[in-house]
Design a protein around this motif. Structure first.
Motif, short mmCIF file in Angstrom:
data_model
loop_
_atom_site.label_atom_id
_atom_site.label_comp_id
_atom_site.label_asym_id
_atom_site.label_seq_id
_atom_site.Cartn_x
_atom_site.Cartn_y
_atom_site.Cartn_z
N ARG A 138 0.81 -1.22 0.00
CA ARG A 138 0.00 0.00 0.00
C ARG A 138 0.84 1.27 0.00
O ARG A 138 0.36 2.34 -0.39
CB ARG A 138 -0.86 0.05 1.28
CG ARG A 138 -2.06 -0.86 1.26
CD ARG A 138 -2.68 -0.85 2.66
NE ARG A 138 -3.91 -1.60 2.69
CZ ARG A 138 -5.11 -1.10 2.40
NH1 ARG A 138 -5.24 0.17 2.04
NH2 ARG A 138 -6.18 -1.85 2.45
N LEU A 139 2.07 1.18 0.50
CA LEU A 139 2.88 2.38 0.72
C LEU A 139 4.18 2.31 -0.06
O LEU A 139 5.22 1.90 0.45
CB LEU A 139 3.18 2.52 2.22
CG LEU A 139 1.98 2.71 3.13
CD1 LEU A 139 2.37 2.51 4.60
CD2 LEU A 139 1.37 4.09 2.92
N PRO A 140 4.15 2.73 -1.33
CA PRO A 140 5.40 2.72 -2.11
C PRO A 140 6.47 3.62 -1.49
O PRO A 140 7.65 3.44 -1.74
CB PRO A 140 4.97 3.26 -3.48
CG PRO A 140 3.50 3.34 -3.48
CD PRO A 140 2.99 3.23 -2.09
N ASP A 141 6.05 4.58 -0.67
CA ASP A 141 7.00 5.50 -0.04
C ASP A 141 7.56 4.97 1.28
O ASP A 141 8.31 5.67 1.95
CB ASP A 141 6.32 6.85 0.23
CG ASP A 141 6.16 7.67 -1.04
OD1 ASP A 141 6.89 7.40 -2.01
OD2 ASP A 141 5.33 8.59 -1.05
N LEU A 142 7.20 3.73 1.65
CA LEU A 142 7.68 3.20 2.93
C LEU A 142 9.21 3.12 2.95
O LEU A 142 9.83 2.60 2.02
CB LEU A 142 7.09 1.80 3.17
CG LEU A 142 7.30 1.21 4.57
CD1 LEU A 142 6.56 2.04 5.63
CD2 LEU A 142 6.81 -0.23 4.62
N VAL A 173 -2.75 2.62 7.76
CA VAL A 173 -2.80 2.21 9.16
C VAL A 173 -4.24 1.92 9.58
O VAL A 173 -4.53 0.97 10.31
CB VAL A 173 -2.15 3.30 10.06
CG1 VAL A 173 -2.48 3.06 11.52
CG2 VAL A 173 -0.64 3.33 9.83
N ALA A 174 -5.17 2.73 9.07
CA ALA A 174 -6.58 2.55 9.42
C ALA A 174 -7.13 1.24 8.87
O ALA A 174 -8.02 0.62 9.46
CB ALA A 174 -7.41 3.72 8.89
N THR A 217 -0.80 5.55 16.19
CA THR A 217 -0.79 7.00 16.13
C THR A 217 0.10 7.44 14.97
O THR A 217 1.11 6.80 14.70
CB THR A 217 -0.31 7.62 17.47
OG1 THR A 217 -0.28 9.05 17.33
CG2 THR A 217 1.08 7.14 17.84
N VAL A 218 -0.32 8.50 14.29
CA VAL A 218 0.48 9.02 13.18
C VAL A 218 0.88 10.45 13.51
O VAL A 218 0.04 11.26 13.92
CB VAL A 218 -0.31 8.99 11.86
CG1 VAL A 218 0.50 9.65 10.74
CG2 VAL A 218 -0.68 7.56 11.47
#
Lengths: 450, 450
Positions: B240-244, B294-295, B304-305
């Motif tokens: 989901r997060l290519p920027d991870l 995260v949700a 928490t973000v």
């Protein structure tokens, strides 16, 4: 026990081919340029059988040539004369895909296509793709550190190989298939085997990293004034387009040849000097991002973006039909070189005169992978001056700080020119490593090292 | 001419340190655990001077220890006794950043921080980052194939190294600094030098790839029931997060220690067994994507973000303060191991009992890089049973198919356990390569190989 008896004992009678008819397809490469007679073709089905074959040959002082799908272009996997051909095409097992690790363990003789299908069935994909996928084996791709059209995004084969199992020249087996992402316990033997062209060991199994399966694609064709423009805009395109997967260059003469061969319509109302195919692949549809990036990049003469699969295939066809169109026009001199990307324009500019000097009337057709400064140099109508053309092109490449083999390897074909890309000290170091791991020189003699 | 005269002639009198006071900082590593007396410390300022030093030592049969920033953790760059220390900290030149190629050529003695600053000034960044950045040199990072917190995104040091110049044990120089993205002309000597811990050659210059400079960050802290949950959700998060860019694990005992040491508030209303710090870095703000991911991920106990820099630093502090908090609590046994990522939960689960067996009352504090199955095992209160604890932990790691050194290398510290991670056949192959390139064993004797 004779060597043939020992080989039959190792793999079974049915898998030691000595009949000339049965050997034939293993003795000539698919370009038809390289061939030689094998003592026998041996087809083991496991690492243990490969080790038994290598031990038998080592005991007899018998040289071996290692062969995968026999799709190489530099004569690295066919016999020069008298060797045993060790064919790995019966090693085809595919382990279960390890989805959390995004890795899979496969036999070296599995074809690229079978590994791709296997990965896709698990929702993943394999990072390397190239035209020979139905025949080329992942072992052969590793031994030659193959590239292809997705190097821009995922790197060459070495970047996919997380581990390997191999049989060394004395028949001993080294096995690193754990797939550890980080492991700093000594020399990276796996990376050393990648690109060693079968001269240091016989790769029998591989642990491969897998990549996300990206189903949404967008393709653009850009018209440019020259190669320099392609090199200049690529950093900005890469920056704007995280989904960029390919950036492929071709030129006006190549396009004319392809259109005439395949009967394709012109991509733009007028002809232009240079063309760049861009492909983006993403989880989400990358079309809008590609359209926007193309609209905002400076210096384009024209551009078109394909929004459906048929249109995408039509744009790719201009680039992909080059190989067939060239072959249909004659027997080309085929060279695969790279230079530092900033010098690619100079290479493209100087090549025609250098080729004309080497062989008046010869016709260069150039295309390549811009991001890696990788140019496929095809020369038609070189006739008997093929060697002169090769020599002139490779010397120019070396003058520009380039490599005489970008993707294909050295094999037997480029051994005479190795010194253009590697210094005497480097060749001495390579020779020392070869002698350390294969003192009798049994593995792929005559390949890679002079 | 004596050896010292030859060394002075090679680098100038002022750069051959023989006085004990001047030698001292080069003779002991920063953990204080490894030290030895050097014959002299020699500080060359160029590849040519390094070659002259190595030739002089080779002629005299004098062993050398190669040293960068002396930030290693395994005793690989300090003398055992009687060697010449070859310090590379005067090789600090930084070449112009090649923006189109996203590469730069730098001297091996340049610090990581200086290379990072240099790249950022050109609008790019360097792919490896770690806490010792102000002292650690890029040559040392390459020799040990260093990792750090961005391996998830950019890989370890080997993945950044496009080329190298090195002096071999006979004083000959090999140089591959062209920065070619594809070059299949023989063995990958550069990759072989990466992680060879100074035993095969002295790296003097490097061609490094650079990465985009990503200014927008978002950080989340996730609470989880156990390590298995962290391993399970990571593939989905990566997808989901290519920027991870980072996924860092720590556990309840470590958090308690950190909070008590640094006086930090609890991140959540109640304590949880395991925690995962996620960082995304992108061209555009990745906060929304991180919040959404995260949700939607199953199995979180809380999350928490952080939306501003201060909040991001506060979340990272829980992870980053581990090292200091542990050191403040005593002298820990520090081990750096990795296992296949799927076995990380089992490692975390079994470690406490294994450590208790080896040393009753010892306190493990564990944290690590989930994506690579890399766990930093710190054990407090092991006292005189430190060796037993190390042995027990490393044997468990080996049983799980892991590596006894994930990031730090083997050095002198882990030589006795090398056989847990590398087979006899592999060690024999490594030994053959070492002997081929350094027959007299002059480079870093006692390091890496038994």
């Amino acid at each position: 026990m004779t060597l043939l008896d020992a080989l039959r004992s190792a793999v079974g009678d049915a898998h030691v081919l000595t009949d000339a008819d049965l050997r034939a397809s293993y003795e000539t490469d698919w370009t038809g340029r390289f061939s030689g007679t094998a003592l026998a073709v041996v087809r083991p089905a496991s690492t243990a059988e490969v080790a038994a074959v290598v031990r038998a040959c080592a005991a007899a002082g018998q040289a071996l040539v290692v062969q995968g799908g026999n799709t190489g272009l530099v004569g690295g996997s066919v016999p020069a004369g008298g060797e045993v051909v060790l064919s790995l095409t019966r090693l085809t097992s595919l382990g279960a895909v390890d989805v959390p690790a995004a890795q899979v363990t496969v036999d070296a003789g599995a074809t690229l296509a079978s590994v791709q299908e296997h990965a896709r069935a698990a929702g993943l994909d394999f990072g390397v793709d190239l035209a020979a996928r139905e025949s080329a084996t992942v072992g052969g791709l590793t031994a030659t550190n193959a590239g292809g059209i997705r190097v821009l995004r995922y790197g060459s084969m070495r970047a996919q190989v997380m581990g390997a199992e191999a049989v060394l020249a004395d028949g001993s087996v080294v096995s690193r298939l754990g797939g550890l992402a980080k492991d700093n316990t000594g020399y990276d033997l796996v990376s050393l085997l990648c690109g060693s062209e079968g001269t240091l060991g016989v790769i029998t199994r591989l642990r491969l990293r897998l990549v996300p399966r990206l189903r949404s694609r967008a393709v653009a064709l850009l018209a440019l004034p020259d190669t320099a423009a392609a090199v200049q805009i690529l950093p900005e395109l890469r920056e704007r387009l995280p989904d960029l997967s390919a950036a492929e260059l071709f030129l006006a003469p190549g396009l004319a040849l392809v259109r005439s061969y395949a009967g394709l319509p012109a991509p733009f109302p007028v002809a232009h000097p240079a063309y760049l195919v861009l492909e983006c692949a993403g989880r989400a549809d990358p079309t809008d991002a590609l359209v926007e990036a193309v609209a905002e990049v400076d210096g384009l003469l024209d551009a078109t973006v394909a929004t459906d699969a048929a249109g995408q295939r039509a744009l790719w066809a201009y680039r992909e039909q080059h190989t067939e169109a060239i072959s249909a026009a004659g027997v080309p001199v085929k060279l695969d070189v790279s230079v530092p990307v900033g010098r690619l324009p100079e290479l493209v500019e100087r090549l025609p005169a250098v080729i004309e000097d080497a062989c008046a009337g010869a016709r260069p057709v150039l295309f390549g992978h811009v991001n890696e400064g990788n140019l496929h140099v095809n020369v038609l109508d070189a006739g008997e001056r093929a060697e002169d053309v090769s020599d002139a092109v490779l010397r120019l490449v070396a003058d520009l700080g380039g490599s005489i083999s970008s993707e294909h390897g050295v094999g037997r074909a480029k051994v005479p020119w190795l010194g253009l890309s590697r210094s005497g000290n480097e060749i001495a170091a390579m020779r020392a490593i070869k002698t350390a791991l294969d003192p009798a020189g049994l593995l792929n003699p005559g390949v890679l090292l002079p």
